[in-house]
Design a protein around this motif. Structure first.
Motif, PDB file in Angstrom:
ATOM      1  N   SER A 124       1.150  -1.305  -0.057  1.00 12.35           N
ATOM      2  CA  SER A 124      -0.049  -0.142   0.277  1.00 12.35           C
ATOM      3  C   SER A 124       0.948   1.067  -0.334  1.00 12.35           C
ATOM      4  O   SER A 124       0.582   2.075  -0.968  1.00 12.35           O
ATOM      5  CB  SER A 124      -1.003   0.159   1.822  1.00 12.35           C
ATOM      6  OG  SER A 124      -0.265   0.123   2.502  1.00 12.35           O
TER       7      SER A 124
ATOM      8  N   VAL B 224      -6.787   0.026   4.139  1.00 13.45           N
ATOM      9  CA  VAL B 224      -5.772   0.131   3.922  1.00 13.45           C
ATOM     10  C   VAL B 224      -5.429   0.892   4.795  1.00 13.45           C
ATOM     11  O   VAL B 224      -5.568   1.820   3.718  1.00 13.45           O
ATOM     12  CB  VAL B 224      -4.836  -0.459   2.546  1.00 13.45           C
ATOM     13  CG1 VAL B 224      -3.823  -1.275   2.515  1.00 13.45           C
ATOM     14  CG2 VAL B 224      -5.985  -2.221   1.946  1.00 13.45           C
TER      15      VAL B 224
ATOM     16  N   VAL C  95      -1.204   3.181   5.220  1.00 11.86           N
ATOM     17  CA  VAL C  95      -0.573   2.706   4.175  1.00 11.86           C
ATOM     18  C   VAL C  95       0.777   2.474   4.763  1.00 11.86           C
ATOM     19  O   VAL C  95       1.631   3.563   5.319  1.00 11.86           O
ATOM     20  CB  VAL C  95      -0.488   4.984   3.597  1.00 11.86           C
ATOM     21  CG1 VAL C  95       1.202   4.708   2.983  1.00 11.86           C
ATOM     22  CG2 VAL C  95      -1.652   5.436   2.824  1.00 11.86           C
TER      23      VAL C  95
ATOM     24  N   VAL D 247      -9.272   1.827  -6.098  1.00 11.92           N
ATOM     25  CA  VAL D 247      -7.914   1.702  -5.022  1.00 11.92           C
ATOM     26  C   VAL D 247      -9.172   3.987  -4.779  1.00 11.92           C
ATOM     27  O   VAL D 247      -8.708   4.180  -4.945  1.00 11.92           O
ATOM     28  CB  VAL D 247      -7.100   2.038  -5.055  1.00 11.92           C
ATOM     29  CG1 VAL D 247      -5.584   2.163  -4.459  1.00 11.92           C
ATOM     30  CG2 VAL D 247      -6.514   0.617  -6.111  1.00 11.92           C
TER      31      VAL D 247
END
Length: 86
Positions: free
Chosen positions: A32, A62, A64, A77
């Motif tokens: 990520s 998610v 980073v 995304v």
């Protein structure tokens, strides 16, 4: 291997990039953090969101970091900056 993903920008990230969505070729699998770096290369103004932004891959948040995501053509995304207000 590369995937063509649809990157969606929300809130402040729309102002910084000037776009609400775009198709981006992303190597996969990828962490990520590397997804975020790839987006920073495209839109350097996103750097003001560094350490505050969260990504959502296929509508799952998610952080980073080192988490590896496997992307496929057509995946979404989303770039989700911190929301202001309460």
């Amino acid at each position: 291997m590369t995937a063509q993903v649809c990157v969606l920008y929300f809130a402040k990230s729309v102002e910084l990039t000037g776009v609400k969505e775009e198709i981006v070729a992303v190597p996969t699998p990828i962490s990520s953090r590397d997804v975020w770096r790839l987006l920073l290369q495209r839109h350097q103004r996103l750097s003001v969101l560094q350490d505050q932004v969260v990504l959502a891959v296929r509508q799952q948040y998610v952080a980073v970091g080192d988490q590896v995501v496997t992307l496929a053509d057509g995946d979404e995304v989303a770039v989700v900056p911190p929301l202001s207000g309460g």
